[in-house]
Design a protein around this motif. Structure first.
Motif, short mmCIF file in Angstrom:
data_model
loop_
_atom_site.label_atom_id
_atom_site.label_comp_id
_atom_site.label_asym_id
_atom_site.label_seq_id
_atom_site.Cartn_x
_atom_site.Cartn_y
_atom_site.Cartn_z
N UNK A 1 2.46 -1.70 10.41
CA UNK A 1 1.72 -1.53 9.17
C UNK A 1 1.03 -2.86 8.84
N UNK A 2 -0.27 -2.83 8.62
CA UNK A 2 -1.00 -4.07 8.31
C UNK A 2 -0.57 -4.65 6.95
N UNK A 3 -0.80 -5.94 6.82
CA UNK A 3 -0.44 -6.64 5.59
C UNK A 3 -1.18 -6.12 4.37
N UNK A 4 -2.43 -5.72 4.54
CA UNK A 4 -3.20 -5.18 3.42
C UNK A 4 -2.58 -3.91 2.87
N UNK A 7 0.56 -4.92 0.91
CA UNK A 7 0.19 -5.46 -0.40
C UNK A 7 -0.25 -4.33 -1.34
N UNK A 8 -0.99 -3.37 -0.81
CA UNK A 8 -1.39 -2.23 -1.63
C UNK A 8 -0.17 -1.44 -2.10
N UNK A 9 0.80 -1.23 -1.24
CA UNK A 9 1.99 -0.48 -1.63
C UNK A 9 2.78 -1.21 -2.71
N UNK A 10 2.83 -2.55 -2.62
CA UNK A 10 3.47 -3.33 -3.69
C UNK A 10 2.72 -3.11 -5.00
N UNK A 11 1.38 -3.17 -4.93
CA UNK A 11 0.54 -2.95 -6.11
C UNK A 11 0.76 -1.54 -6.68
N UNK A 52 -2.70 8.76 -4.02
CA UNK A 52 -3.22 7.72 -3.13
C UNK A 52 -2.11 7.14 -2.26
N UNK A 53 -0.97 6.86 -2.85
CA UNK A 53 0.16 6.30 -2.09
C UNK A 53 0.62 7.27 -1.03
N UNK A 54 0.65 8.55 -1.35
CA UNK A 54 1.04 9.56 -0.38
C UNK A 54 0.07 9.59 0.80
N UNK A 55 -1.22 9.54 0.52
CA UNK A 55 -2.21 9.53 1.60
C UNK A 55 -2.12 8.27 2.44
N UNK A 56 -1.85 7.14 1.81
CA UNK A 56 -1.70 5.89 2.57
C UNK A 56 -0.50 5.98 3.51
N UNK A 57 0.60 6.50 3.00
CA UNK A 57 1.79 6.61 3.84
C UNK A 57 1.61 7.62 4.97
N UNK A 58 0.71 8.60 4.77
CA UNK A 58 0.40 9.57 5.83
C UNK A 58 -0.70 9.07 6.76
#
Length: 116
Positions: A1-4, A7-11, A52-58
């Motif tokens: 998983x890239x750092x960006x 960081x987005x998931x933390x946000x 959005x978080x769900x789509x990022x994790x998928x």
């Protein structure tokens, strides 16, 4: 998983935590009036963040645009903090926003979010 993405998931989890802390106030408003502007805004933000978080994790391609949209919420926060005489906080949020946008705009994030 890239750092960006990290960081987005933390946000995103910070937003979810803030929404969770504000729910007491929103519920108190709902007792007086069933539909209030703060309640609608918080519920829309909650739904948008979870989706959005769900789509990022998928690892979906559509998540990139939605993540950039969610990250754009940091932009109006900087002048708001600055003009509220919270300069240190404004600088911190501005630096976080720059890191967040730079992370989400990297090629490795685009490659990672590649599922149709």
């Amino acid at each position: 998983m890239p750092g960006g993405i990290r960081l987005f998931l933390v946000y995103a989890f910070l937003i979810l935590g803030g929404v969770g802390l504000s729910l007491r106030f929103i519920v108190d408003l709902a007792v007086e009036a069933p539909v209030t502007l703060p309640g609608v805004v918080v519920m829309v933000l909650l739904a948008y963040t979870i989706f959005t978080t769900t789509l990022v994790l998928q690892r979906k391609e559509a998540a990139r645009g939605l993540a950039l949209g969610l990250a754009s919420l940091t932009i109006p926060l900087v002048p708001l903090l600055f003009f509220s005489r919270l300069v240190v906080e404004a600088v911190f949020v501005a630096a976080f926003a720059v890191l967040l946008f730079r992370g989400l705009l990297r090629a490795e994030v685009r490659a990672w979010l590649s599922e149709p």
